[in-house]
Every structure is written in structure tokens, then in C-alpha cells.
Motif scaffolding. Structure first.
Motif, short mmCIF file in Angstrom:
data_model
loop_
_atom_site.label_atom_id
_atom_site.label_comp_id
_atom_site.label_asym_id
_atom_site.label_seq_id
_atom_site.Cartn_x
_atom_site.Cartn_y
_atom_site.Cartn_z
N ALA A 17 18.21 63.59 32.32
CA ALA A 17 18.93 62.35 31.99
C ALA A 17 18.35 61.16 32.74
O ALA A 17 18.29 60.06 32.20
N GLU A 18 17.86 61.36 33.95
CA GLU A 18 17.31 60.23 34.71
C GLU A 18 15.98 59.72 34.16
O GLU A 18 15.52 58.65 34.53
N HIS A 19 15.37 60.47 33.27
CA HIS A 19 14.12 60.04 32.66
C HIS A 19 14.33 59.23 31.38
O HIS A 19 13.39 58.63 30.86
N MET A 20 15.55 59.19 30.88
CA MET A 20 15.82 58.50 29.62
C MET A 20 15.54 57.00 29.71
O MET A 20 15.03 56.40 28.77
N GLY A 21 15.88 56.38 30.83
CA GLY A 21 15.60 54.95 31.00
C GLY A 21 14.10 54.67 30.97
O GLY A 21 13.65 53.70 30.37
N LEU A 22 13.34 55.52 31.64
CA LEU A 22 11.88 55.38 31.65
C LEU A 22 11.30 55.55 30.24
O LEU A 22 10.44 54.78 29.81
N LEU A 23 11.80 56.55 29.51
CA LEU A 23 11.33 56.76 28.14
C LEU A 23 11.71 55.59 27.23
O LEU A 23 10.92 55.18 26.38
N ALA A 24 12.92 55.06 27.42
CA ALA A 24 13.33 53.90 26.61
C ALA A 24 12.46 52.69 26.93
O ALA A 24 12.05 51.96 26.03
N GLY A 25 12.16 52.47 28.21
CA GLY A 25 11.28 51.37 28.59
C GLY A 25 9.89 51.52 28.02
O GLY A 25 9.28 50.55 27.57
N LEU A 26 9.40 52.75 28.02
CA LEU A 26 8.08 53.03 27.43
C LEU A 26 8.08 52.74 25.94
O LEU A 26 7.15 52.13 25.41
N ALA A 27 9.14 53.16 25.26
CA ALA A 27 9.24 52.93 23.81
C ALA A 27 9.32 51.44 23.50
O ALA A 27 8.64 50.94 22.59
N ILE A 28 10.12 50.72 24.25
CA ILE A 28 10.28 49.28 23.99
C ILE A 28 8.99 48.52 24.29
O ILE A 28 8.57 47.66 23.51
N SER A 29 8.36 48.83 25.42
CA SER A 29 7.11 48.12 25.75
C SER A 29 6.00 48.46 24.75
O SER A 29 5.21 47.59 24.39
N GLY A 30 5.95 49.69 24.29
CA GLY A 30 4.96 50.05 23.27
C GLY A 30 5.20 49.33 21.96
O GLY A 30 4.26 48.85 21.31
N PHE A 31 6.48 49.23 21.57
CA PHE A 31 6.84 48.51 20.35
C PHE A 31 6.46 47.04 20.45
O PHE A 31 5.87 46.47 19.52
N LEU A 32 6.80 46.41 21.57
CA LEU A 32 6.48 45.00 21.75
C LEU A 32 4.96 44.77 21.81
O LEU A 32 4.46 43.77 21.30
N GLY A 33 4.24 45.71 22.41
CA GLY A 33 2.78 45.60 22.44
C GLY A 33 2.18 45.67 21.04
O GLY A 33 1.27 44.90 20.72
N GLN A 34 2.69 46.57 20.21
CA GLN A 34 2.19 46.66 18.84
C GLN A 34 2.51 45.41 18.04
O GLN A 34 1.70 44.94 17.24
N LEU A 35 3.71 44.84 18.27
CA LEU A 35 4.04 43.58 17.60
C LEU A 35 3.09 42.47 18.03
O LEU A 35 2.65 41.67 17.19
N ALA A 36 2.77 42.41 19.31
CA ALA A 36 1.86 41.38 19.81
C ALA A 36 0.47 41.54 19.19
O ALA A 36 -0.16 40.55 18.80
#
Length: 108
Positions: A17-36
């Protein structure tokens, strides 16, 4: 897909459960990078933007070394060099064509 599940069984570890925030951050930053990247290609010239995308190879090597002290093998370096060289060759060969398209046609 079933084969992949079977291959992962011996080393499978459930997500904590403590890794979920890290995985969510990774997903969001990857998504924003692809948009950029998509916006950059939409507004700019591919020949000018592509070399910056190839810098991801260098960043991956640096981060791999910083976090895991893992040096790339000869195949990785050779493949990366081939990818970068072909991208630079393509960018260089496309530059004269795009310059010709922008040149005004002389009037007669």
C-alpha cells in the motif's frame, strides 16, 4: 499472457500500500511527459525536436548508474549509438528539404 503469469510466479511479490503513491506519481509524470512531447511535435519541427527525445537514452543510462550502479553492456551501448546515429542522420537529411519548402518561389 498466461505464460507471463507463469513466469512471474516464482518471484512475484504483491504490491504494498505504501508504494501506491509512488506508482501514481510515476503514472502521472509519465502521462504529462507524453503530453509535453506530443505538444512539442505538434508545434515544432520533428527534425529539431527528435534529438531531444533521444536524450532519454542518455538519461536512462545516467539514472541507472546513479540508482543501481549498473553499467550498460556493449549491446546496449551499440544499440543506443545506432538509434542516435540514425536519428541524427534523418534530421540532417530532412533539414535541406524543409528549407527548400520554405524558400519563396521566384516570380517570372
Amino acid at each position: 499472457m498466461r505464460l507471463l503469469r507463469l513466469l512471474s510466479v516464482p518471484q512475484w511479490m504483491p504490491l504494498k500500500a505504501e508504494h501506491m503513491g509512488l506508482l501514481a506519481g510515476l503514472a502521472i509524470s509519465g502521462f504529462l511527459g507524453q503530453l509535453a512531447i506530443a505538444e512539442a511535435f505538434r508545434h515544432g519541427k520533428a527534425a529539431a525536436i527528435a534529438p531531444f527525445e533521444y536524450s532519454a537514452l542518455a538519461w536512462a543510462l545516467v539514472l541507472d548508474w546513479v540508482f543501481w550502479r549498473a553499467a550498460p553492456d556493449a549491446w546496449t551501448l551499440g544499440g543506443g549509438a545506432l538509434i542516435v546515429a540514425s536519428g541524427l542522420w534523418l534530421a540532417r537529411s530532412e533539414a535541406p528539404r524543409s528549407a527548400q519548402k520554405k524558400r519563396p518561389v521566384p516570380e517570372r
